[in-house]
Design a protein around this motif. Structure first.
Motif, PDB file in Angstrom:
ATOM      1  N   LYS A  18       0.921  -1.165   0.182  1.00 14.92           N
ATOM      2  CA  LYS A  18       0.215   0.009  -0.384  1.00 14.92           C
ATOM      3  C   LYS A  18       1.058   1.267  -0.008  1.00 14.92           C
ATOM      4  N   ARG A  48       3.679   3.671   5.073  1.00 16.48           N
ATOM      5  CA  ARG A  48       4.584   4.283   5.365  1.00 16.48           C
ATOM      6  C   ARG A  48       5.131   5.713   4.701  1.00 16.48           C
ATOM      7  N   HIS A  68      10.892  -1.405   4.763  1.00 12.69           N
ATOM      8  CA  HIS A  68       9.429  -2.189   5.761  1.00 12.69           C
ATOM      9  C   HIS A  68       9.274  -3.127   4.580  1.00 12.69           C
ATOM     10  N   TYR A  83      12.000  -5.561   4.314  1.00 10.76           N
ATOM     11  CA  TYR A  83      12.515  -6.387   4.462  1.00 10.76           C
ATOM     12  C   TYR A  83      12.075  -6.822   6.030  1.00 10.76           C
ATOM     13  N   ARG A  94       1.813 -10.466   0.362  1.00  5.93           N
ATOM     14  CA  ARG A  94       1.411  -9.342  -0.769  1.00  5.93           C
ATOM     15  C   ARG A  94       0.500 -10.168  -1.771  1.00  5.93           C
ATOM     16  N   LEU A  98      11.659  -1.796  15.927  1.00  5.18           N
ATOM     17  CA  LEU A  98      10.740  -3.079  15.468  1.00  5.18           C
ATOM     18  C   LEU A  98      11.607  -4.150  16.016  1.00  5.18           C
ATOM     19  N   GLN A 119       9.622  -7.364  17.345  1.00  4.44           N
ATOM     20  CA  GLN A 119       9.845  -8.206  16.997  1.00  4.44           C
ATOM     21  C   GLN A 119      10.426  -9.921  17.733  1.00  4.44           C
TER      22      GLN A 119
HETATM   23  C1  GRG Z   1      15.882  -8.414  11.663  1.00  2.00           C
HETATM   24  C2  GRG Z   1      15.568 -11.025  11.335  1.00  2.00           C
HETATM   25  C3  GRG Z   1      15.752  -9.396  11.521  1.00  2.00           C
HETATM   26  C4  GRG Z   1      13.750  -9.750  11.203  1.00  2.00           C
HETATM   27  C5  GRG Z   1      13.573  -8.646  10.962  1.00  2.00           C
HETATM   28  C6  GRG Z   1      11.555  -6.854  12.716  1.00  2.00           C
HETATM   29  C7  GRG Z   1      10.972  -8.040  11.797  1.00  2.00           C
HETATM   30  C8  GRG Z   1      11.787  -9.295  11.221  1.00  2.00           C
HETATM   31  C9  GRG Z   1       9.598  -7.761  11.413  1.00  2.00           C
HETATM   32  C10 GRG Z   1       8.830  -6.561  12.081  1.00  2.00           C
HETATM   33  C11 GRG Z   1       7.352  -7.331  12.289  1.00  2.00           C
HETATM   34  C12 GRG Z   1       6.491  -7.412  11.446  1.00  2.00           C
HETATM   35  C13 GRG Z   1       6.489  -7.455  10.462  1.00  2.00           C
HETATM   36  C14 GRG Z   1       5.538  -6.353  11.676  1.00  2.00           C
HETATM   37  C15 GRG Z   1       3.770  -6.232  11.366  1.00  2.00           C
HETATM   38  C16 GRG Z   1       4.013  -4.736  10.405  1.00  2.00           C
HETATM   39  C17 GRG Z   1       3.150  -4.665  10.018  1.00  2.00           C
HETATM   40  C18 GRG Z   1       1.323  -4.913   9.443  1.00  2.00           C
HETATM   41  C19 GRG Z   1       2.948  -5.114   8.368  1.00  2.00           C
HETATM   42  C20 GRG Z   1       1.878  -4.944   7.251  1.00  2.00           C
HETATM   43  O1  GRG Z   1       1.999  -4.282   6.727  1.00  2.00           O
HETATM   44  P1  GRG Z   1       1.388  -2.952   5.640  1.00  2.00           P
HETATM   45  O2  GRG Z   1      -0.170  -3.796   5.790  1.00  2.00           O
HETATM   46  O3  GRG Z   1       1.822  -4.354   4.217  1.00  2.00           O
HETATM   47  O4  GRG Z   1       0.976  -1.943   5.240  1.00  2.00           O
HETATM   48  P2  GRG Z   1       1.501  -3.741   3.012  1.00  2.00           P
HETATM   49  O5  GRG Z   1       1.911  -4.537   2.548  1.00  2.00           O
HETATM   50  O6  GRG Z   1       0.611  -2.944   2.246  1.00  2.00           O
HETATM   51  O7  GRG Z   1       3.065  -2.959   2.455  1.00  2.00           O
END
Ligand code: GRG
Length: 299
Positions: free
Chosen positions: A47, A50, A79, A81, A98, A157, A161
């Motif tokens: 989307k 951010r 994001h 990553y 996605r 984050l 996590q």
């Molecule tokens: C450093 C090994 C290492 C891993 C990092 C920090 C981390 C892993 C993960 C972050 C946690 C995470 C994925 C949180 C979820 C956040 C979330 C609601 C994501 C979805 O966001 P949207 O809906 O996605 O904005 P789109 O696809 O629209 O960008």
């Protein structure tokens, strides 16, 4: 006339996608297939919320400048990553993201780990490049790099996590769940809004208002993500759902129930909107519309 949020989002999504396309190495460039994997995950249809928050916050303090785009796009790289790594078998172990197979399903775990690392690294390189350096110069740029690093690091984050992963299958109370959500998801969203303010030259009062707004929508966004895990349609959300309960993961609906979770998200969004009153109303229409979109979204 009411604010055209869809038009606003669409236009900025296009600007961000164009910037991302310019900064990512061609898929066909050596060494294979790392650039293909990076592009695969970045252009899978996010989307760009951010990045748009960075732009909208800058606009809220009177800055409409295309040189903000590299910073906004850098946040999308970070994001993406986090999603690529979150999907790995050692983390959330998700096969879809996605609306397509997740990065490790398509390219294997080693390449997915490296692609995530490369996206994070590229983000910082982008922040240190000419358009942004030209716009903000010296001391403010140091503040921006600090802001991004802290949001991504162990106090942001990665911290959230870590606690999230290590709490699976354990009893999690409301305070701990809030900690997880505020850090895992909220920290980057808060940073987006603050970064927009910082590049736009916000006063300390304006930056505080943006921070308060960002904290509230950040938490509301993750509560909504928890609600979508229960109520959403997989095709629309683009990832596997009903995972929280199955994996013994704490969530707002699991702890408070669906109705109370929805009320909590709504309350946070109303508070977020109220914080905007210290900024000129004609410049905060987008931020206000994005706040209400967060609790109405279906993906
Ligand atoms: C450093 C090994 C290492 C891993 C990092 C920090 C981390 C892993 C993960 C972050 C946690 C995470 C994925 C949180 C979820 C956040 C979330 C609601 C994501 C979805 O966001 P949207 O809906 O996605 O904005 P789109 O696809 O629209 O960008």
């Amino acid at each position: 006339m009411s604010f055209d949020l869809q038009g606003y989002l669409q236009e900025r999504r296009r600007w961000v996608d164009e910037t991302l396309d310019q900064v990512l190495p061609p898929a066909s460039s050596y060494p294979f297939p790392i650039h293909e994997a990076m592009r695969y995950s970045v252009f899978a249809g996010g989307k760009r919320l951010r990045a748009i928050l960075v732009l909208a916050a800058a606009e809220a303090v009177g800055c409409r400048d295309s040189r903000v785009l590299p910073l906004a796009s850098a946040i999308e790289l970070i994001h993406t990553y986090s999603l690529v790594h979150d999907d790995l078998p050692a983390m959330d172990n998700s096969d879809y993201r996605r609306g397509q197979p997740s990065c490790h399903k398509e390219f294997g775990e080693a390449v997915a780990i490296l692609a995530g690392d490369a996206l994070l690294t590229l983000a910082f390189s982008l922040i240190a490049q000419e358009p942004l350096v030209d716009l903000v110069k010296g001391k403010r740029l140091t503040g921006i790099v600090q802001e991004v690093s802290q949001a991504c690091g162990t106090k942001g984050l990665i911290g959230g996590q870590t606690v999230d992963i290590l709490s699976q299958g354990k009893k999690v109370d409301h305070d701990l769940l809030r900690y997880i959500h505020v850090h895992k998801t909220g920290a980057l969203i808060r940073a987006c809004v603050r970064l927009g303010g910082m590049v736009g030259g916000a006063s300390s009062r304006q930056l505080q208002a943006l921070t308060d707004y960002g904290e509230r929508i950040g938490l509301a966004f993750q509560i909504m993500d928890d609600i979508l895990d229960v109520e959403g349609e997989e095709e629309r959300v683009g990832k596997e759902l009903r995972k929280d309960e199955a994996k013994g993961k704490a969530s707002y609906p699991g702890l408070l129930g669906l109705e109370r979770s929805k009320r909590e998200a709504k309350r946070l969004v109303e508070e977020a909107m109220a914080t905007l009153s210290s900024l000129p109303a004609e410049r905060t229409e987008a931020l206000a519309a994005i706040a209400s979109y967060i609790i109405q979204r279906r993906n």
